[in-house]
Scaffold this active site. Sequence first.
Site, short mmCIF file in Angstrom:
data_model
loop_
_atom_site.label_atom_id
_atom_site.label_comp_id
_atom_site.label_asym_id
_atom_site.label_seq_id
_atom_site.Cartn_x
_atom_site.Cartn_y
_atom_site.Cartn_z
N ASN A 125 1.23 -1.26 0.06
CA ASN A 125 -0.25 -0.15 0.18
C ASN A 125 0.38 1.06 -0.31
OD1 ASN A 125 1.12 -0.10 2.86
ND2 ASN A 125 -0.75 -0.28 3.45
N GLY A 164 6.80 1.59 1.86
CA GLY A 164 7.74 1.07 0.15
C GLY A 164 7.36 1.87 -0.92
N TYR A 217 -9.17 -11.34 -1.50
CA TYR A 217 -9.66 -12.62 -2.62
C TYR A 217 -9.32 -12.68 -3.30
CZ TYR A 217 -12.59 -12.37 2.16
OH TYR A 217 -12.85 -11.80 3.16
N SER A 233 5.42 -3.89 6.46
CA SER A 233 5.24 -2.95 7.71
C SER A 233 6.37 -2.22 8.05
CB SER A 233 5.85 -4.45 8.99
OG SER A 233 6.01 -3.50 10.02
N ASN A 237 -4.76 -12.12 8.33
CA ASN A 237 -5.64 -12.36 6.93
C ASN A 237 -4.84 -13.28 6.45
OD1 ASN A 237 -8.07 -10.13 7.10
ND2 ASN A 237 -7.02 -8.44 6.88
N GLY A 280 -5.15 -16.69 7.08
CA GLY A 280 -6.49 -16.93 6.57
C GLY A 280 -6.07 -17.84 5.58
N TYR A 317 5.73 -1.45 17.36
CA TYR A 317 6.02 -2.16 16.36
C TYR A 317 6.12 -3.66 16.50
CZ TYR A 317 9.34 -3.96 12.95
OH TYR A 317 10.17 -4.50 11.65
#
Length: 312
Positions: free
Chosen positions: A32, A36, A61, A74, A98, A101, A144
Amino acid sequence: MVFFLTGCSGFIGSHLLRRLIRDGHKVIGVDNFISGSFDNIKDIKSPNFTFIEHDISKPIYFGDKIDWVLHFASPASPRDYLEFPIKTLKVGTIGTYNCLGIAKLKKARFFLASTSEVYGDPVLHPQPEEYWGNVNPVGPRSCYDESKRAAEALTFAYHRQHNVDIRVIRIFNTYGPYMRVNDGRVISNFISQALQGKDITVFGDGFQTRSFCYVDDLIEGIMRYIERADFTGPLNLGNPQEFTVLESARIIKKLTGSSSEIKFLPLPQDDPKRRKPDISKARKLISWQPKVSLEEGLNKTIPYFKEKIIPR
Ligand code: UDP
């Protein structure tokens, strides 16, 4: 193999992405861009790479079959996680949840990039994986440290309850090209300051220590662990050569030929006093140890910073 890689445009993520593509793998990368940069991956034109701009703290998904989920997203520089404490907590906790999962659903293996920060300000030196750490749960670094500790706990819970096949590494200070020149970390700050003739800002008396690993060594360790080892971890990956912050300032001043002065500023709260990995496990289990000395690694990193700071 097919890899789902979070944080693919970050410093370490982009190096790992290049290596996976070079080794013939397929990668679905997400980022996102909170810390980065698209610049780090814009030259990767391979048909084996698909990029999705996405915050992994939100569910995602997709239909593809994958073999591995690699969770590297992160903020990791103290300056970044102090600026974005809640996003840092979310990516380490909800983001890890997530990713686990996805791994469970796709019957993929899960690889967590954890950190030496789980050891906090260590009372045991050097730090072996068995050490439980010394973390201030409400201090400025806790966003963190505790999110990575929660990430490790979640990873082991999915392993125990759902039998997800897991690997956990704890990354110690790493540096190299593709670091953000203004990310606020010690190596990036010192090189940027030295190249621009600005004061080199040593926090505290400079006698606190860190052990710096060149990024190629780290990536080699990660690949060996992915390819060869059948062991959950946690596994320390870092360079056991320890330097004081003041020594590293002097080395960078010498290698850049800089006339910058060293300026002492207050030590940030909860700044760990000593840090050095015990890498006996990595030596034994994946036959790995860093090969690149600090001077060699800095000599490979300084030209990248020169290019970024003084564009031709
Ligand atoms: N540091 C420093 N000057 C700087 C930036 C950092 O003296 O301009 C010190 C910092 O206080 C710490 C060490 O360098 O003791 C490493 O800091 P960094 O931000 O790279 O990451 P950390 O290892 O603390 O996570």
